[in-house]
Enzyme design. Structure first.
Site, mmCIF file in Angstrom:
data_model
loop_
_atom_site.group_PDB
_atom_site.id
_atom_site.type_symbol
_atom_site.label_atom_id
_atom_site.label_comp_id
_atom_site.label_asym_id
_atom_site.label_seq_id
_atom_site.Cartn_x
_atom_site.Cartn_y
_atom_site.Cartn_z
ATOM 1 N N TYR A 1 39.974 81.639 9.668
ATOM 2 C CA TYR A 1 39.519 80.802 10.799
ATOM 3 C C TYR A 1 38.289 81.806 11.176
ATOM 4 O O TYR A 1 38.079 82.090 12.580
ATOM 5 C CB TYR A 1 40.121 80.041 11.886
ATOM 6 C CG TYR A 1 39.871 78.690 11.889
ATOM 7 C CD1 TYR A 1 39.933 78.576 13.161
ATOM 8 C CD2 TYR A 1 39.666 77.595 11.081
ATOM 9 C CE1 TYR A 1 39.172 77.646 13.635
ATOM 10 C CE2 TYR A 1 39.437 76.392 11.884
ATOM 11 C CZ TYR A 1 39.348 76.582 12.735
ATOM 12 O OH TYR A 1 39.210 75.334 13.858
ATOM 13 N N ASP B 1 33.594 80.078 19.592
ATOM 14 C CA ASP B 1 34.336 79.188 18.394
ATOM 15 C C ASP B 1 34.364 79.841 17.414
ATOM 16 O O ASP B 1 34.561 79.211 16.614
ATOM 17 C CB ASP B 1 33.855 77.800 18.410
ATOM 18 C CG ASP B 1 34.358 77.260 17.562
ATOM 19 O OD1 ASP B 1 35.887 77.181 17.621
ATOM 20 O OD2 ASP B 1 33.702 76.602 17.025
ATOM 21 N N GLU C 1 37.224 74.828 7.875
ATOM 22 C CA GLU C 1 36.477 73.510 9.502
ATOM 23 C C GLU C 1 35.599 71.850 8.059
ATOM 24 O O GLU C 1 35.970 71.182 8.202
ATOM 25 C CB GLU C 1 35.238 73.733 10.312
ATOM 26 C CG GLU C 1 36.846 74.128 11.504
ATOM 27 C CD GLU C 1 36.650 73.034 11.585
ATOM 28 O OE1 GLU C 1 36.193 72.307 12.122
ATOM 29 O OE2 GLU C 1 38.324 73.120 11.713
ATOM 30 N N HIS D 1 41.628 65.123 8.450
ATOM 31 C CA HIS D 1 40.985 66.554 9.371
ATOM 32 C C HIS D 1 41.817 67.393 9.575
ATOM 33 O O HIS D 1 41.979 68.452 8.674
ATOM 34 C CB HIS D 1 40.497 66.299 10.487
ATOM 35 C CG HIS D 1 39.553 68.100 10.322
ATOM 36 N ND1 HIS D 1 38.525 68.124 10.910
ATOM 37 C CD2 HIS D 1 40.281 68.758 11.739
ATOM 38 C CE1 HIS D 1 38.359 69.445 11.404
ATOM 39 N NE2 HIS D 1 39.116 69.741 11.758
ATOM 40 N N GLU D 2 43.109 67.132 10.040
ATOM 41 C CA GLU D 2 44.086 68.102 10.462
ATOM 42 C C GLU D 2 45.170 68.307 9.363
ATOM 43 O O GLU D 2 45.319 69.495 9.053
ATOM 44 C CB GLU D 2 45.453 67.557 11.892
ATOM 45 C CG GLU D 2 44.091 67.422 12.723
ATOM 46 C CD GLU D 2 42.828 68.864 13.716
ATOM 47 O OE1 GLU D 2 42.695 68.069 14.179
ATOM 48 O OE2 GLU D 2 43.410 69.930 12.953
ATOM 49 N N HIS E 1 43.815 71.249 6.908
ATOM 50 C CA HIS E 1 44.098 72.176 7.362
ATOM 51 C C HIS E 1 45.431 72.474 6.636
ATOM 52 O O HIS E 1 45.550 74.116 6.555
ATOM 53 C CB HIS E 1 44.086 72.214 9.796
ATOM 54 C CG HIS E 1 42.566 72.299 9.586
ATOM 55 N ND1 HIS E 1 42.083 73.427 9.061
ATOM 56 C CD2 HIS E 1 41.685 71.725 11.053
ATOM 57 C CE1 HIS E 1 39.885 73.327 10.339
ATOM 58 N NE2 HIS E 1 41.121 72.538 10.833
ATOM 59 N N HIS F 1 32.670 75.406 13.864
ATOM 60 C CA HIS F 1 32.587 73.661 14.149
ATOM 61 C C HIS F 1 31.875 73.575 14.130
ATOM 62 O O HIS F 1 31.227 72.500 14.201
ATOM 63 C CB HIS F 1 33.416 73.054 15.891
ATOM 64 C CG HIS F 1 35.184 73.344 15.795
ATOM 65 N ND1 HIS F 1 35.347 74.368 15.966
ATOM 66 C CD2 HIS F 1 35.512 72.473 15.226
ATOM 67 C CE1 HIS F 1 36.945 74.049 16.157
ATOM 68 N NE2 HIS F 1 36.980 73.275 15.130
HETATM 69 O O1 LIG Z 1 37.771 70.361 14.770
HETATM 70 C C1 LIG Z 1 38.331 69.535 14.978
HETATM 71 N N1 LIG Z 1 39.317 70.707 14.886
HETATM 72 O O2 LIG Z 1 39.534 71.730 14.091
HETATM 73 C C2 LIG Z 1 39.199 68.297 16.021
HETATM 74 C C3 LIG Z 1 37.473 68.144 17.062
HETATM 75 C C4 LIG Z 1 37.994 66.588 17.353
HETATM 76 C C5 LIG Z 1 38.809 66.189 16.439
HETATM 77 C C6 LIG Z 1 40.094 66.859 17.296
HETATM 78 C C7 LIG Z 1 40.059 68.345 16.489
HETATM 79 C C8 LIG Z 1 38.895 67.856 15.727
HETATM 80 ZN ZN LIG Z 2 39.665 72.011 12.677
#
Ligand SMILES: O=C(NO)[C@]12CC[C@H](CC1)C2
Ligand SMILES: [Zn+2]
Ligand SMILES: [Ca+2]
Ligand SMILES: [Ca+2]
Ligand SMILES: [Ca+2]
Length: 324
Positions: A165, A234, A174, A150-151, A154, A239
């Site tokens: 964002y 948010d 997201e 996920h990270e 980004h 999210h």
């Molecule tokens: O959605 C997220 N970041 O934009 C998260 C939330 C929990 C995990 C670590 C960071 C995914």
């Molecule tokens: Zn994220």
């Protein structure tokens, strides 16, 4: 004397054994993986926060170990940040031919033990950071492959569509991270699922997660445009409203009936190719959900033809979540 590549052994956040690509400089072993792109580097923030009580100056100190065995409890967060960054690098390289997040072999940097009891992880524009969690809501967040994927996604997004964002473009941002974080998890094949964060969320509660792509409403996220959040929290619910494109992505891959519409399902591989093409060729920083729909239909058309099952399913899935 230049350093040489080495192979270490480690134990991850969940107590699982894994081998690590490390580097030996003649006296100690560091978490430098020279086998991928221009390297994967893992650092330690050591839970320090700087003098003004703001977050620690990054990246912290390169992770060094005396015996190439990363088996202490303090090592676990670093083991998984390092190893899962490699898994995610391999996913993008093997499946899409993308060499790191910039498609030019950029070094991948991660810092663990960031902040104190920090229940979060992030891509901060130049690198990843992972908190340790407070031990109740979260454990060390690098212990989730879908979170690492996920990270790092980004970063891929920043170097491609660069989706702002905020509001709908932010929710697409997201969702892209949830989609490719999940596809990374399936690519590795160890306990894959359509949930997000299940491995590092609430160690005291089984079978829960932060988000569900198969049923976003399980965690009170919308699965239809008519239920979107329109407030300002948010960054406009990035999210939360991600549940709408997440549900569409799940339906495209796995199929299902939703809002009276039946989607057949074309599988994860085609989902990934269609999404990757949209992210890198068609989406822009201000894309809306409607523009995501048209970008994905165009990508499916480019890849598989104008009237095939792929275009039919993308169209039906976005109809099912109320996005025209
Ligand atoms: O959605 C997220 N970041 O934009 C998260 C939330 C929990 C995990 C670590 C960071 C995914
Ligand atoms: Zn994220
Ligand atoms: Ca050691
Ligand atoms: Ca997952
Ligand atoms: Ca849990």
């Amino acid at each position: 004397h230049t350093a040489e590549d080495s192979i270490g052994t480690g134990v991850g956040v969940l107590g699982d054994q894994k081998t690590l690509n490390t580097s030996f400089d003649g006296s100690a072993y560091s978490l430098i993986d020279n086998t991928r792109g221009n390297g994967i580097f893992t650092y330690d923030a050591a839970n320090k926060i700087n003098e003004r009580n703001y977050f620690f100056r990054l990246p912290g100190s390169l992770w060094v170990d005396a015996d190439n065995e990363f088996t202490s409890s303090y090592d676990r967060a670093a083991v998984d940040a390092h190893y899962y960054a490699g898994v995610t690098y391999d996913f993008y390289k093997d499946v899409f031919g993308r060499d790191s997040f910039d498609d030019n072999g950029a070094p991948i940097k991660s810092t663990v033990h960031f902040g104190r009891n920090y229940n979060n992880a992030a891509w901060v524009g130049t690198q990843m950071i992972y908190g340790d969690g407070d031990g109740s809501n979260f454990v060390e967040l690098s212990g989730g492959l879908d979170v690492v994927g996920h990270e790092l996604t980004h970063a891929v997004t920043d170097y491609s569509a660069n989706l702002i964002y905020q509001d709908e473009s932010g929710a697409i941002n997201e969702s892209m991270s949830d989609v490719f974080g999940t596809l990374t998890e399936f690519h590795e094949g160890i306990n894959p699922d359509w949930d997000i964060g299940e491995d590092i969320y609430t160690p005291g509660v089984d079978n829960d997660a932060l988000r569900s792509m198969s049923d976003p409403t399980k965690y009170d996220d919308p699965d239809h445009y008519s239920d979107r959040y329109t407030g300002t929290l948010d960054s406009g619910g990035v999210h939360t409203n991600s549940g709408i494109p997440n549900k569409a992505a799940y339906l495209i891959s796995e199929g299902g009936a939703h809002s009276g519409i039946t989607v057949t399902g074309i599988g994860r591989d085609k989902l990934g190719q269609i999404y990757y093409r949209a992210l890198t060729q068609y989406l822009t920083e201000s894309s809306t959900f409607s523009q995501l729909r048209s970008s994905l239909i165009q990508s499916a058309t480019d890849l598989y033809g104008a009237n095939g099952p792929e275009v039919v399913d993308v169209t039906a899935a976005f109809d099912a979540v109320g996005v025209q």
